[in-house]
Write an enzyme that holds these catalytic residues in place. Sequence first.
Site, PDB file in Angstrom:
ATOM      1  N   ASP A  54     -26.055  69.818 -53.136  1.00  0.00           N
ATOM      2  CA  ASP A  54     -25.705  69.815 -51.800  1.00  0.00           C
ATOM      3  C   ASP A  54     -24.427  69.224 -51.353  1.00  0.00           C
ATOM      4  O   ASP A  54     -24.144  69.502 -50.287  1.00  0.00           O
ATOM      5  CB  ASP A  54     -27.057  69.676 -51.016  1.00  0.00           C
ATOM      6  N   SER A  55     -23.804  68.871 -52.247  1.00  0.00           N
ATOM      7  CA  SER A  55     -22.316  68.181 -52.059  1.00  0.00           C
ATOM      8  C   SER A  55     -21.354  69.517 -51.548  1.00  0.00           C
ATOM      9  O   SER A  55     -20.353  69.475 -51.107  1.00  0.00           O
ATOM     10  CB  SER A  55     -21.498  67.825 -53.291  1.00  0.00           C
ATOM     11  N   ASP A  93     -30.053  71.618 -55.916  1.00  0.00           N
ATOM     12  CA  ASP A  93     -30.512  70.592 -55.018  1.00  0.00           C
ATOM     13  C   ASP A  93     -31.345  71.218 -53.922  1.00  0.00           C
ATOM     14  O   ASP A  93     -31.015  72.296 -53.326  1.00  0.00           O
ATOM     15  CB  ASP A  93     -29.385  70.099 -54.250  1.00  0.00           C
ATOM     16  N   LYS A 121     -33.733  69.370 -57.874  1.00  0.00           N
ATOM     17  CA  LYS A 121     -33.382  67.988 -57.608  1.00  0.00           C
ATOM     18  C   LYS A 121     -33.635  67.503 -56.305  1.00  0.00           C
ATOM     19  O   LYS A 121     -33.350  68.313 -55.517  1.00  0.00           O
ATOM     20  CB  LYS A 121     -31.796  67.780 -58.029  1.00  0.00           C
ATOM     21  N   GLU A 123     -33.873  63.733 -53.985  1.00  0.00           N
ATOM     22  CA  GLU A 123     -33.576  62.263 -53.557  1.00  0.00           C
ATOM     23  C   GLU A 123     -34.714  61.455 -53.081  1.00  0.00           C
ATOM     24  O   GLU A 123     -35.291  61.680 -52.110  1.00  0.00           O
ATOM     25  CB  GLU A 123     -32.379  62.460 -52.790  1.00  0.00           C
ATOM     26  N   GLU A 190     -26.839  57.256 -59.024  1.00  0.00           N
ATOM     27  CA  GLU A 190     -25.509  57.209 -58.272  1.00  0.00           C
ATOM     28  C   GLU A 190     -25.054  55.950 -57.946  1.00  0.00           C
ATOM     29  O   GLU A 190     -25.911  55.361 -56.894  1.00  0.00           O
ATOM     30  CB  GLU A 190     -25.540  58.588 -57.142  1.00  0.00           C
TER      31      GLU A 190
HETATM   32  O1  KIV Z   1     -24.607  67.197 -54.620  1.00  0.00           O
HETATM   33  C1  KIV Z   1     -24.223  66.740 -55.587  1.00  0.00           C
HETATM   34  O2  KIV Z   1     -23.139  67.123 -55.956  1.00  0.00           O
HETATM   35  C2  KIV Z   1     -25.060  65.607 -56.500  1.00  0.00           C
HETATM   36  C3  KIV Z   1     -24.086  64.930 -57.494  1.00  0.00           C
HETATM   37  C4  KIV Z   1     -23.294  64.050 -56.539  1.00  0.00           C
HETATM   38  C5  KIV Z   1     -24.878  64.150 -58.186  1.00  0.00           C
HETATM   39  O3  KIV Z   1     -26.140  65.112 -56.037  1.00  0.00           O
END
Ligand code: KIV
Length: 274
Positions: A54-55, A93, A121, A123, A190
Amino acid sequence: MSYIDPQKNILPVSVTTLFKMKENGNKITSLTAYDASFAALFDQHGIDVILIGDSLGNVIQGHSTTIPVQVADIVYHTACVARASSRSFLVADLPFASYGNAEMALKNATLLMQAGAQMVKLEGGKWLVEIIQHLVKQGIPVCAHLGLTPQSVNTLGGFKVQGKTNTAAQIMREDALALEAAGAQLLVLEAIPSSLGKSITESLTIPTVGIGAGPDCSGQVLVMHDAIGAFPGRQPKFVKNFLECTGTIEKAIKLYIEEVKSGVFPAPEHCFSD
Ligand code: KIV
């Protein structure tokens, strides 16, 4: 049944591969990708795990946090990446507020898996236990994410190194064990002190992938724009621009893989102390 890519005769990376890599001390390489062109390059050069992170809210959409990212955005970019990769393992994500309870998580994780993800993924710590159990029961592999969890930037009070006090480190160690027991099969760590990255990695059977979590994680991940110096502005300490000293994207990817595999990256200047 095992699947062999007919063109390359190369076995795709799976959860089993990642566990074996941890066991054998063979470092896992991971980069984010959001489109077919970069996914194909990473796949062909041997990146083990592609993260559709989600970056993308920051590097593609121009937001200052990942909070505005929608499930539909990750579905779209996961499908773009999946069309272009055959060997790399694809982790997508679940974005902010898309996994608040088990049913919601299942509904949204299903969309990501159907777009081509092989793992989702999310969090957070212990509060995710039931949600992870529910996903795993339905055949959805889960990667957990501890330390600096960008979706919680507002509760964390900024993008800050986590786990610096004894109490915070102990809570994170307990969270990691609880997430593994719930069924998570991969853990992103992280922005935490290297010593904590090491002790969490050693306490788990599942592999860890670090970003600013020191050299002793089972592997490393970077946001691809950071790894090739394509994101303007101030960079976190854990970032290295691999394009700067290589000159081409292909060479930069090769150098990243080489340095992660050999343990050259992350160097002390990319790491946090206690
Ligand atoms: O969203 C993302 O790119 C991430 C990485 C920073 C691990 O979660």
